[in-house]
Write a protein that holds these residues in place. Structure first.
Motif, PDB file in Angstrom:
ATOM      1  N   TYR A  85       0.749  -1.188  -0.046  1.00  0.00           N
ATOM      2  CA  TYR A  85      -0.053   0.110  -0.091  1.00  0.00           C
ATOM      3  C   TYR A  85       0.890   1.323  -0.078  1.00  0.00           C
ATOM      4  N   VAL A  86       1.858   1.153   0.946  1.00  0.00           N
ATOM      5  CA  VAL A  86       2.810   2.405   0.664  1.00  0.00           C
ATOM      6  C   VAL A  86       3.425   2.639  -0.471  1.00  0.00           C
ATOM      7  N   ILE A  87       4.108   1.382  -1.020  1.00  0.00           N
ATOM      8  CA  ILE A  87       4.833   1.377  -2.335  1.00  0.00           C
ATOM      9  C   ILE A  87       3.678   1.841  -3.571  1.00  0.00           C
ATOM     10  N   ALA A  88       2.542   1.413  -3.275  1.00  0.00           N
ATOM     11  CA  ALA A  88       1.683   1.918  -4.531  1.00  0.00           C
ATOM     12  C   ALA A  88       1.223   3.732  -4.176  1.00  0.00           C
ATOM     13  N   TRP A  89       1.431   3.999  -2.932  1.00  0.00           N
ATOM     14  CA  TRP A  89       1.493   5.643  -2.791  1.00  0.00           C
ATOM     15  C   TRP A  89       2.602   6.208  -3.463  1.00  0.00           C
TER      16      TRP A  89
ATOM     17  N   GLY B 122       4.772   9.690  -7.447  1.00  0.00           N
ATOM     18  CA  GLY B 122       6.117   9.895  -8.335  1.00  0.00           C
ATOM     19  C   GLY B 122       5.323  10.219  -9.715  1.00  0.00           C
ATOM     20  N   LEU B 123       4.331   9.032 -10.374  1.00  0.00           N
ATOM     21  CA  LEU B 123       3.729   9.347 -11.580  1.00  0.00           C
ATOM     22  C   LEU B 123       2.875  10.578 -11.577  1.00  0.00           C
ATOM     23  N   SER B 124       2.309  11.110 -10.616  1.00  0.00           N
ATOM     24  CA  SER B 124       1.584  12.449 -10.522  1.00  0.00           C
ATOM     25  C   SER B 124       2.675  13.532 -10.873  1.00  0.00           C
ATOM     26  N   ILE B 125       3.673  13.491 -10.314  1.00  0.00           N
ATOM     27  CA  ILE B 125       4.846  14.505 -10.393  1.00  0.00           C
ATOM     28  C   ILE B 125       5.170  14.477 -11.775  1.00  0.00           C
ATOM     29  N   GLU B 126       5.384  13.212 -12.430  1.00  0.00           N
ATOM     30  CA  GLU B 126       5.965  13.089 -13.874  1.00  0.00           C
ATOM     31  C   GLU B 126       4.677  13.789 -14.788  1.00  0.00           C
ATOM     32  N   ALA B 127       3.646  13.446 -14.539  1.00  0.00           N
ATOM     33  CA  ALA B 127       2.408  14.010 -15.372  1.00  0.00           C
ATOM     34  C   ALA B 127       2.296  15.502 -15.140  1.00  0.00           C
TER      35      ALA B 127
ATOM     36  N   PHE C  19      -3.018   4.133 -10.873  1.00  0.00           N
ATOM     37  CA  PHE C  19      -2.238   3.565  -9.372  1.00  0.00           C
ATOM     38  C   PHE C  19      -3.247   4.292  -8.497  1.00  0.00           C
ATOM     39  N   TYR C  20      -3.969   5.262  -8.867  1.00  0.00           N
ATOM     40  CA  TYR C  20      -4.760   6.003  -7.904  1.00  0.00           C
ATOM     41  C   TYR C  20      -5.984   5.009  -7.551  1.00  0.00           C
ATOM     42  N   VAL C  21      -6.488   4.285  -8.799  1.00  0.00           N
ATOM     43  CA  VAL C  21      -7.380   3.211  -8.624  1.00  0.00           C
ATOM     44  C   VAL C  21      -6.893   2.196  -7.547  1.00  0.00           C
ATOM     45  N   VAL C  22      -5.754   1.868  -7.838  1.00  0.00           N
ATOM     46  CA  VAL C  22      -4.948   0.647  -7.011  1.00  0.00           C
ATOM     47  C   VAL C  22      -5.009   0.930  -5.575  1.00  0.00           C
ATOM     48  N   ILE C  23      -4.613   2.418  -5.261  1.00  0.00           N
ATOM     49  CA  ILE C  23      -4.736   2.675  -3.925  1.00  0.00           C
ATOM     50  C   ILE C  23      -6.087   2.580  -3.222  1.00  0.00           C
TER      51      ILE C  23
END
Length: 189
Positions: A24-28, A33-38, A93-97
């Protein structure tokens, strides 16, 4: 013997719970990271259009100014793929979280879990297919004189996403069947 099996179940339960929360922490972390990249790519896109001299100082130094001046259609097409793919990865990854946050590990077979896993499979497959289309478009742009060397990093993993999307879809189908069986069992009891 009975006490040892209860102890083993307790240890396995704690280990599984620890692994689940670790994931769960890794998914966050991946989501952030992906949000920062986007976000960085979105900022880079606007600076390329409105203040191109600043692009060298921005995230990933994705300099497509030459493409922008030569062909706005090619620029907007390629950048659309880049943005859609990067935003889709973050959203997935938001859906995964969201799934991990609301999922009850004692009763994992629920319609909510099936919907979320199906959504993850659709996102994954879409990312893979869009990446594959973008890769082919980039190759065709090379034949027209553009040098999109830096762009392959955005869709290098297209086959992996397509395969992963298929696997996650199979898992969603298994969970859907599990929900049907569980509902059937609940009705017979």
């Amino acid at each position: 013997m009975f006490a040892i099996s209860i102890l083993n179940l307790s240890i396995m339960s704690k280990t599984n719970n620890f692994v689940f929360w670790g994931l769960y922490v890794i998914a966050w972390l991946i989501f952030v990271g992906l949000s920062i990249e986007a976000g960085g790519l979105l900022v880079n896109f606007f600076f390329t259009i409105y203040k191109p001299e600043m692009v060298q100082n921005l995230y990933q130094k994705l300099d497509l100014i030459q493409m922008y001046t030569d062909s706005k259609l090619a620029f907007f097409g390629i950048y659309s793929f880049i943005l859609i793919i990067s935003i889709s990865k973050a959203w997935m990854f938001y859906v995964v979280i969201r799934l991990m946050h609301k999922m009850d590990l004692s009763k994992p077979f629920s319609t909510y879990v099936v919907k979320q896993i199906s959504l993850i499979s659709y996102f994954t497959l879409s990312i893979g297919l869009l990446s594959q289309i973008a890769r082919q478009l980039t190759k065709s742009l090379m034949h027209h004189g553009f040098a999109p060397d830096k762009l392959n990093q955005f869709w290098v993993d297209s086959e992996a996403f397509i395969l992963m999307g298929a696997i996650v879809y199979i898992i969603a189908t298994i969970f859907k069947k599990g929900v049907e069986i569980q509902t059937e069992n609940d009705l017979t009891v």
